[in-house]
Design a protein around this motif. Structure first.
Motif, mmCIF file in Angstrom:
data_model
loop_
_atom_site.group_PDB
_atom_site.id
_atom_site.type_symbol
_atom_site.label_atom_id
_atom_site.label_comp_id
_atom_site.label_asym_id
_atom_site.label_seq_id
_atom_site.Cartn_x
_atom_site.Cartn_y
_atom_site.Cartn_z
ATOM 1 N N LEU A 135 40.941 44.849 35.116
ATOM 2 C CA LEU A 135 41.162 46.249 34.749
ATOM 3 C C LEU A 135 39.922 47.090 34.999
ATOM 4 C CD1 LEU A 135 43.529 47.824 33.429
ATOM 5 C CD2 LEU A 135 42.260 47.647 31.311
ATOM 6 N N GLY A 136 38.769 46.576 34.596
ATOM 7 C CA GLY A 136 37.527 47.322 34.792
ATOM 8 C C GLY A 136 37.153 47.498 36.250
ATOM 9 N N LYS A 161 41.675 32.803 26.109
ATOM 10 C CA LYS A 161 40.396 33.512 26.218
ATOM 11 C C LYS A 161 40.074 33.772 27.685
ATOM 12 C CE LYS A 161 35.563 33.319 24.919
ATOM 13 N NZ LYS A 161 34.505 32.544 24.268
ATOM 14 N N ALA A 162 40.312 32.793 28.537
ATOM 15 C CA ALA A 162 40.053 32.956 29.968
ATOM 16 C C ALA A 162 40.967 34.020 30.567
ATOM 17 C CB ALA A 162 40.241 31.624 30.692
ATOM 18 N N VAL A 163 42.219 34.040 30.132
ATOM 19 C CA VAL A 163 43.147 35.062 30.626
ATOM 20 C C VAL A 163 42.704 36.446 30.178
ATOM 21 C CG1 VAL A 163 45.516 35.931 30.416
ATOM 22 C CG2 VAL A 163 45.115 33.507 30.827
ATOM 23 N N GLY A 164 42.238 36.549 28.946
ATOM 24 C CA GLY A 164 41.754 37.834 28.441
ATOM 25 C C GLY A 164 40.549 38.347 29.208
ATOM 26 N N TRP A 165 39.600 37.445 29.479
ATOM 27 C CA TRP A 165 38.420 37.841 30.254
ATOM 28 C C TRP A 165 38.829 38.247 31.661
ATOM 29 C CZ3 TRP A 165 32.870 37.124 29.680
ATOM 30 C CH2 TRP A 165 32.494 36.962 28.355
ATOM 31 N N GLY A 166 39.727 37.484 32.273
ATOM 32 C CA GLY A 166 40.173 37.814 33.625
ATOM 33 C C GLY A 166 40.889 39.150 33.681
ATOM 34 N N ALA A 167 41.747 39.393 32.698
ATOM 35 C CA ALA A 167 42.489 40.659 32.673
ATOM 36 C C ALA A 167 41.557 41.844 32.450
ATOM 37 C CB ALA A 167 43.550 40.616 31.585
ATOM 38 N N GLY A 168 40.610 41.673 31.544
ATOM 39 C CA GLY A 168 39.649 42.754 31.299
ATOM 40 C C GLY A 168 38.792 43.051 32.513
ATOM 41 N N THR A 169 38.371 42.004 33.186
ATOM 42 C CA THR A 169 37.563 42.181 34.392
ATOM 43 C C THR A 169 38.378 42.845 35.495
ATOM 44 O OG1 THR A 169 36.284 40.232 33.820
ATOM 45 C CG2 THR A 169 36.127 41.002 36.089
ATOM 46 N N VAL A 224 42.289 45.966 45.441
ATOM 47 C CA VAL A 224 43.074 45.004 44.672
ATOM 48 C C VAL A 224 42.550 43.593 44.889
ATOM 49 C CG1 VAL A 224 45.358 43.968 44.410
ATOM 50 C CG2 VAL A 224 45.144 46.441 44.635
ATOM 51 N N LEU A 225 42.257 43.244 46.131
ATOM 52 C CA LEU A 225 41.780 41.888 46.418
ATOM 53 C C LEU A 225 40.405 41.629 45.799
ATOM 54 C CD1 LEU A 225 42.919 41.419 50.114
ATOM 55 C CD2 LEU A 225 43.918 40.435 48.051
ATOM 56 N N LEU A 226 39.514 42.605 45.874
ATOM 57 C CA LEU A 226 38.211 42.440 45.238
ATOM 58 C C LEU A 226 38.332 42.321 43.720
ATOM 59 C CD1 LEU A 226 35.986 44.898 47.302
ATOM 60 C CD2 LEU A 226 35.902 42.402 47.304
ATOM 61 N N SER A 227 39.229 43.068 43.145
ATOM 62 C CA SER A 227 39.445 42.981 41.700
ATOM 63 C C SER A 227 40.032 41.633 41.309
ATOM 64 C CB SER A 227 40.366 44.110 41.240
ATOM 65 O OG SER A 227 39.763 45.355 41.456
ATOM 66 N N LEU A 228 40.924 41.113 42.127
ATOM 67 C CA LEU A 228 41.492 39.796 41.847
ATOM 68 C C LEU A 228 40.439 38.702 41.933
ATOM 69 C CD1 LEU A 228 44.969 39.871 43.610
ATOM 70 C CD2 LEU A 228 44.507 39.691 41.174
ATOM 71 N N VAL A 229 39.563 38.796 42.903
ATOM 72 C CA VAL A 229 38.487 37.801 43.027
ATOM 73 C C VAL A 229 37.558 37.879 41.825
ATOM 74 C CG1 VAL A 229 36.451 37.173 44.387
ATOM 75 C CG2 VAL A 229 38.616 37.644 45.535
ATOM 76 N N ALA A 230 37.198 39.079 41.415
ATOM 77 C CA ALA A 230 36.329 39.244 40.255
ATOM 78 C C ALA A 230 36.997 38.702 38.992
ATOM 79 C CB ALA A 230 35.968 40.718 40.081
ATOM 80 N N ALA A 231 38.288 38.950 38.839
ATOM 81 C CA ALA A 231 39.016 38.453 37.672
ATOM 82 C C ALA A 231 39.092 36.938 37.669
ATOM 83 C CB ALA A 231 40.421 39.058 37.646
ATOM 84 N N LEU A 232 39.305 36.346 38.825
ATOM 85 C CA LEU A 232 39.366 34.893 38.921
ATOM 86 C C LEU A 232 38.024 34.270 38.569
ATOM 87 C CD1 LEU A 232 41.052 32.428 39.684
ATOM 88 C CD2 LEU A 232 40.273 32.735 42.032
ATOM 89 N N VAL A 233 36.954 34.837 39.069
ATOM 90 C CA VAL A 233 35.617 34.320 38.756
ATOM 91 C C VAL A 233 35.333 34.443 37.260
ATOM 92 C CG1 VAL A 233 33.149 34.740 39.096
ATOM 93 C CG2 VAL A 233 34.689 34.686 41.056
#
Length: 53
Positions: A38-39, A28-36, A5-14
């Motif tokens: 999730l992936g 757009k930034a929220v969409g990219w963060g959410a997609g990242t 979870v923490l690694l995914s949150l860091v990736a989403a923030l970046v």
């Protein structure tokens, strides 16, 4: 699980910061963060499932 979870949150923030810095608006930034998130969470949980089975 917590590390995934923490690694995914860091990736989403970046991803959100990069999307916002390249001229994207807030949604757009929220969409990219959410997609990242999730992936990367899907990949992390898949790897954990494979490694722990």
């Amino acid at each position: 699980m917590l590390i995934a979870v923490l690694l995914s949150l860091v990736a989403a923030l970046v991803a959100a910061i990069i999307a916002y810095a390249t001229g994207g608006r807030g949604l757009k930034a929220v969409g990219w963060g959410a997609g990242t998130f999730l992936g990367s969470m899907t990949l992390a949980l898949s790897m954990l499932t494979i490694l722990l089975s």
